[in-house]
Design a protein around this motif. Sequence first.
Motif, PDB file in Angstrom:
ATOM      1  N   GLN A  48     -59.879 -37.649 -38.349  1.00 31.38           N
ATOM      2  CA  GLN A  48     -60.328 -38.835 -37.643  1.00 31.38           C
ATOM      3  C   GLN A  48     -60.172 -40.096 -38.480  1.00 31.38           C
ATOM      4  O   GLN A  48     -60.644 -41.150 -38.100  1.00 31.38           O
TER       5      GLN A  48
ATOM      6  N   HIS B 184     -64.464 -43.631 -43.113  1.00 30.82           N
ATOM      7  CA  HIS B 184     -64.176 -42.243 -42.766  1.00 30.82           C
ATOM      8  C   HIS B 184     -63.718 -41.443 -43.975  1.00 30.82           C
ATOM      9  O   HIS B 184     -64.022 -40.250 -44.100  1.00 30.82           O
TER      10      HIS B 184
ATOM     11  N   TRP C 250     -74.295 -56.031 -30.830  1.00 32.14           N
ATOM     12  CA  TRP C 250     -73.465 -55.007 -30.174  1.00 32.14           C
ATOM     13  C   TRP C 250     -73.975 -54.748 -28.757  1.00 32.14           C
ATOM     14  O   TRP C 250     -73.175 -54.640 -27.812  1.00 32.14           O
TER      15      TRP C 250
ATOM     16  N   HIS D 271     -71.719 -55.307 -25.467  1.00 33.25           N
ATOM     17  CA  HIS D 271     -71.179 -54.119 -24.791  1.00 33.25           C
ATOM     18  C   HIS D 271     -72.036 -53.617 -23.632  1.00 33.25           C
ATOM     19  O   HIS D 271     -71.502 -52.994 -22.709  1.00 33.25           O
TER      20      HIS D 271
ATOM     21  N   ARG E  77     -75.696 -40.821 -26.370  1.00 31.60           N
ATOM     22  CA  ARG E  77     -74.634 -41.474 -27.147  1.00 31.60           C
ATOM     23  C   ARG E  77     -75.289 -42.206 -28.311  1.00 31.60           C
ATOM     24  O   ARG E  77     -76.168 -43.053 -28.107  1.00 31.60           O
TER      25      ARG E  77
ATOM     26  N   VAL F  66     -74.825 -44.822 -31.379  1.00 29.83           N
ATOM     27  CA  VAL F  66     -73.950 -45.877 -31.888  1.00 29.83           C
ATOM     28  C   VAL F  66     -74.469 -46.295 -33.262  1.00 29.83           C
ATOM     29  O   VAL F  66     -75.564 -46.856 -33.378  1.00 29.83           O
TER      30      VAL F  66
ATOM     31  N   VAL G 213     -71.896 -37.913 -27.737  1.00 32.78           N
ATOM     32  CA  VAL G 213     -70.886 -38.820 -28.289  1.00 32.78           C
ATOM     33  C   VAL G 213     -71.511 -39.580 -29.435  1.00 32.78           C
ATOM     34  O   VAL G 213     -72.687 -39.968 -29.367  1.00 32.78           O
TER      35      VAL G 213
ATOM     36  N   ASP H  20     -70.455 -42.931 -31.889  1.00 28.66           N
ATOM     37  CA  ASP H  20     -69.521 -44.003 -32.239  1.00 28.66           C
ATOM     38  C   ASP H  20     -69.932 -44.581 -33.579  1.00 28.66           C
ATOM     39  O   ASP H  20     -71.108 -44.920 -33.782  1.00 28.66           O
ATOM     40  N   TRP H  21     -68.975 -44.695 -34.488  1.00 31.46           N
ATOM     41  CA  TRP H  21     -69.211 -45.330 -35.784  1.00 31.46           C
ATOM     42  C   TRP H  21     -68.541 -46.688 -35.748  1.00 31.46           C
ATOM     43  O   TRP H  21     -67.306 -46.790 -35.777  1.00 31.46           O
ATOM     44  N   VAL H  22     -69.343 -47.740 -35.670  1.00 30.43           N
ATOM     45  CA  VAL H  22     -68.830 -49.108 -35.575  1.00 30.43           C
ATOM     46  C   VAL H  22     -68.987 -49.722 -36.961  1.00 30.43           C
ATOM     47  O   VAL H  22     -70.065 -50.148 -37.360  1.00 30.43           O
TER      48      VAL H  22
END
Length: 382
Positions: free
Chosen positions: A5, A130, A255, A259, A331, A333, A375, A377-379
């Motif tokens: 990833q 990552h 965020w 979003h 989810r 985030v 899920v 998400d890595w922002v």
Amino acid sequence: MNTSQILSPILSFPYCPDAPNWTLNWQALQAEFDWLKSLKNCPQDPRYHAEGDVLTHTRLVCEALISLPAWRDLPAIERSILFAAALLHDIAKPAATEIEADGSISSKGHVRQGAKMARQILYSMNVPFHQREAVVNLVQYGSLPLWFWDKENPQRSVIKASQLIRCDLLALLAEADVMDRHCDDREQLLERIEFFRDFCQENDCFEHPRPFADHHSRFVYFQKENGNPNYTAFDDTRFEVVLMSGLPASGKNHWICEHLPDWKVISLDELRRLMNISPEDNQGAVGDRGREIAREYMRSAKSFVWNATNISRQLRSSLVNLFSAYGGRIRIVYLEVPWEELLERNNSRDAKVPEKVIERMYNRLDIPDITEAHVVDWVVSP
């Protein structure tokens, strides 16, 4: 997350050997990193590490790793990640080492603490997110190939590890860790690593994360202790919950506004303000009120955002259990920015958090992983 990833620019860890010479510049590494010097003169139990102190062992592990044809055949980015993990795998031993009354030497808890220390070191080096987390997970799970069969559920242990880091890389690191050890059970340990390789291949999780039928089936599997990885779970979720995670000033409010501007938001900061409760006071009433509001939304199957720092896995787990019990699809985030930017943002806020408090929070930080939710998400800001 796993190394497949990785989206950031290639990390070339300082002095990672490369073709054609594959030479380890140990003197340069010691000169570059003070944390390596701390390993010198840290004793190890001669029954398991008769080769010498932790620094000596670390050098031998690095030499063994770079001698392995399988390591040399890897792409440069994966070689570099493994090399960094070899350097850091025992970083916490000096702080954890104790000499017992009978003369034996132990270093209980050094693996978990070592993963946190590795993250802090690599974060300060601005290693891409990552790649940094791949190294951290190698440190965290590096001994799994040696002890996985002693786990209560070996299958679940390797499948979980595969979601975070490739098990073939874990096996390579473990092999290097054992190759130059001076101990009576060296050959038995190497056999265990081969057994680990076979077991991971049988469970379809050796060179990639174990696949699941869908996100919900994966979520259900990791919510249970003895689930079946082949089971396709019926998706009975009725609404979505976005669980924010990140240090203060990491950008969670921004965020959400960008979003999910029309979503209901349960903000613990806002509840504290409305309830006139200081961040230094007991937060039980704030959390209780937040859960009460969440239950109202969930009974009506309304999606919402739970906005708080949520830096510990334990806290997130309690929330995930609550939300999923009502049929929520979860989810997470997670937001992260460079340290200096984080402090600048915090200082510009009306209600800024003391820097020492942020440092303590960072030291306790458990970054969310894909086994926690449907899920993640890595922002992450570069």
